[in-house]
Scaffold this active site. Structure first.
Site, PDB file in Angstrom:
ATOM      1  CG  ASP A 145      -2.022   1.042   1.122  1.00 58.26           C
ATOM      2  OD1 ASP A 145      -2.603   1.188   0.035  1.00 58.26           O
ATOM      3  OD2 ASP A 145      -2.291   1.718   2.127  1.00 58.26           O
ATOM      4  CB  SER A 166      -7.055   2.840  -0.752  1.00 55.75           C
ATOM      5  OG  SER A 166      -7.492   1.571  -1.186  1.00 55.75           O
ATOM      6  CD  GLN A 216      -4.534   1.261  -3.138  1.00 55.73           C
ATOM      7  OE1 GLN A 216      -4.091   2.384  -3.343  1.00 55.73           O
ATOM      8  NE2 GLN A 216      -4.120   0.500  -2.126  1.00 55.73           N
TER       9      GLN A 216
END
Length: 231
Positions: A145, A166, A216
């Protein structure tokens, strides 16, 4: 979520099969879901059907500067504008438990559009060792991430970010790996639009084995007026 409030986890046995099982987990605070995760598990199975992409050819981590060394290099430039100096100092002050060595770091003095792709050598700081693979998967989820959604901003560096977060994050684990060993993180953004950005990532073991694939989508809102020069 609120770090001061306990989290209630509700686990649903979505599917239990002979080879594959699925569990759905809902994290709840103040009576409302703050996180939903669906995890799929498989028994280890062999198969003659195997292939993978080829790992990009890049310099080894020993030949590259760490993110901290790059920031320090930028801060030593007397022409760096004060607003960017403060931003870099803020990044430098963060206690990130990851060693990061960018392969193709963007030029901090350039606001020209760049290819929506970046490469990092990454590893967890400290020794984890030959522990349960699930531990390394959790660490890989944290690593994956970091700076991931920012890949979608590389072609739009002239804009100032107002809000970026996100929406969802997916991961597929392909082969055993150790997150306390150097891994190459290949990130690319095939699309952005409608205040959203899509990014895809691949975590490669140093021996060229594709260990993890990530994807993502996130919200990206920017100021309509482009930034001025950083000099």
């Amino acid at each position: 979520g609120d770090p001061k409030v306990p989290v209630l986890y509700e686990v649903e046995r979505t599917r239990t099969g002979k080879s594959f099982s699925v569990r759905s987990v809902k994290a709840i605070q103040h009576g409302k879901p703050i996180f939903i995760c669906q995890a799929s598990f498989q028994l280890s199975q062999g198969s003659p059907v195997q292939h993978q992409f080829t790992m990009p050819a890049v310099p080894p981590p020993e030949e590259l500067l760490t993110q901290e060394e790059l920031i320090q290099k930028f801060l030593q430039n007397p022409n760096l504008a004060e607003r960017y100096r403060k931003h870099l100092n803020k990044i430098q002050a963060e206690d990130v438990p990851i060693d990061i060595k960018p392969v193709n770091p963007p030029d901090v003095f350039c606001s020209e559009p760049q290819e929506s792709k970046q490469l990092f050598w990454v590893r967890a700081r400290g020794y984890i060792g030959e522990t349960d693979m699930k531990v390394h998967c959790c660490v890989a989820a944290y690593i994956s991430d970091y700076a991931f959604l920012g890949t979608a901003l590389l072609p739009h560096r002239q804009y100032h970010i107002k809000f970026m977060v996100s929406l969802d994050h997916s991961m597929w684990f392909h082969a055993p790996f150790r997150t306390d060993h150097w891994m190459l993180y290949e990130c690319e953004s095939p699309w952005a639009g409608g205040c959203r950005g899509l990014v895809q990532g691949r975590l490669w073991r140093r021996d060229g084995v594709l260990a993890v694939t990530c994807a993502q989508e996130g919200v990206i809102r920017v100021e309509q007026t482009p930034n001025q020069s950083k000099l």
